[in-house]
Design an enzyme around this catalytic site. Structure first.
Site, PDB file in Angstrom:
ATOM      1  N   LYS A  83     -46.681  -5.864 -13.979  1.00  0.00           N
ATOM      2  CA  LYS A  83     -47.436  -4.672 -14.101  1.00  0.00           C
ATOM      3  C   LYS A  83     -49.023  -4.998 -14.729  1.00  0.00           C
ATOM      4  CE  LYS A  83     -46.789  -1.176 -17.634  1.00  0.00           C
ATOM      5  NZ  LYS A  83     -46.487  -0.950 -19.223  1.00  0.00           N
TER       6      LYS A  83
HETATM    7  C1  E4P Z   1     -46.392   2.765 -19.712  1.00  0.00           C
HETATM    8  O1  E4P Z   1     -46.141   2.215 -18.946  1.00  0.00           O
HETATM    9  C2  E4P Z   1     -46.461   2.689 -21.486  1.00  0.00           C
HETATM   10  O2  E4P Z   1     -46.346   1.105 -22.149  1.00  0.00           O
HETATM   11  C3  E4P Z   1     -46.867   4.408 -21.905  1.00  0.00           C
HETATM   12  O3  E4P Z   1     -46.011   5.221 -21.218  1.00  0.00           O
HETATM   13  C4  E4P Z   1     -48.302   3.860 -23.148  1.00  0.00           C
HETATM   14  O4  E4P Z   1     -47.610   5.588 -23.445  1.00  0.00           O
HETATM   15  P1  E4P Z   1     -48.384   5.645 -25.362  1.00  0.00           P
HETATM   16  O5  E4P Z   1     -49.804   6.243 -24.515  1.00  0.00           O
HETATM   17  O6  E4P Z   1     -47.868   6.018 -25.666  1.00  0.00           O
HETATM   18  O7  E4P Z   1     -48.883   4.730 -25.460  1.00  0.00           O
END
Ligand code: E4P
Length: 218
Positions: A83
């Protein structure tokens, strides 16, 4: 639609894997910090439970360092997806990694233009954050509609739309209606998906009537 779970908590992942609902897992530095564990250990453990893509995020912000971190992370297991943040260096790393056949999830996407760049960089997944857009008064789901439409215009684009920052079942249903490929869902929201008051009420009535029959099936 594929369901990923957005957590680094092993007990939650194990429980969901047993339901057969789970197609993959996403983590991020905040979720790793929350788990209180070492990233390599926790990702290795997740990959033993789930055979689908498991996103592990680089912490570096410069291209060379990102590639060094990616090399370490991808050695953990075959299903590790690297990622990277949606920055110029992140997209350059995405391009380099994807050319080597490595799955890349480009995260922190907040515009259709960014999603187009990620697709051109060869991302396997683009992660638009719907909840965080809602938080600042923009409609996160509008972004999903735009990206799904744009990608559909170009069949050569193989990047999957991974709806992230989901906060409630409505986000998920809207994303499914739009044809998004994947949703990464917090465990608490997955639990909400099962419930409907009429299911509870109907089951209570069936059980009460069944009791009156005096029968047992086994
Ligand atoms: C995506 O891969 C992120 O880990 C995640 O969905 C972020 O979500 P949040 O805005 O609830 O932290």
């Amino acid at each position: 639609m594929k369901f990923f779970v957005d957590t680094a908590e092993i007990s939650e992942i194990r429980e969901l894997a047993e339901t057969g609902l789970l197609d993959g897992v996403t983590t991020n530095p905040t979720l790793i910090a929350k788990s209180g564990r070492n990233i390599a250990e926790v990702i290795a453990e997740i990959c033993e439970i789930v055979s689908g893509p498991v996103s592990a995020e680089v912490a570096a912000t410069d291209y060379k360092q990102m590639l060094m971190e990616a090399a370490v992370l991808r050695r953990i297991a075959k299903n590790v997806t690297i990622k990277v943040p949606l920055t110029p260096d992140g997209l350059r790393a995405c391009y380099a990694l994807s050319r080597e056949g490595i799955m890349v999830n480009v995260t922190l996407c907040f515009s259709a233009a960014q999603a187009l760049l990620a697709a051109k960089a060869g991302a396997s997944f683009i992660s638009p954050f719907v909840g965080r857009l809602d938080d600042i008064g923009q409609n996160g789901m509008d972004l999903i509609a735009d990206i799904v439409q744009i990608y559909a215009n170009y069949p050569a684009i193989k990047t999957e739309v991974l709806v992230a920052s989901i906060r409630n079942p409505i986000h998920l249903i809207e994303a499914a209606k739009m044809g998004a490929d994947v949703a990464t869902i917090p465990p608490a929201v997955i639990k909400q998906l099962y419930h409907h008051p009429l299911t509870d009420k109907g089951l209570a009535a069936f059980l009460a009537d069944w009791g009156k029959t005096g029968q047992s099936i086994v």
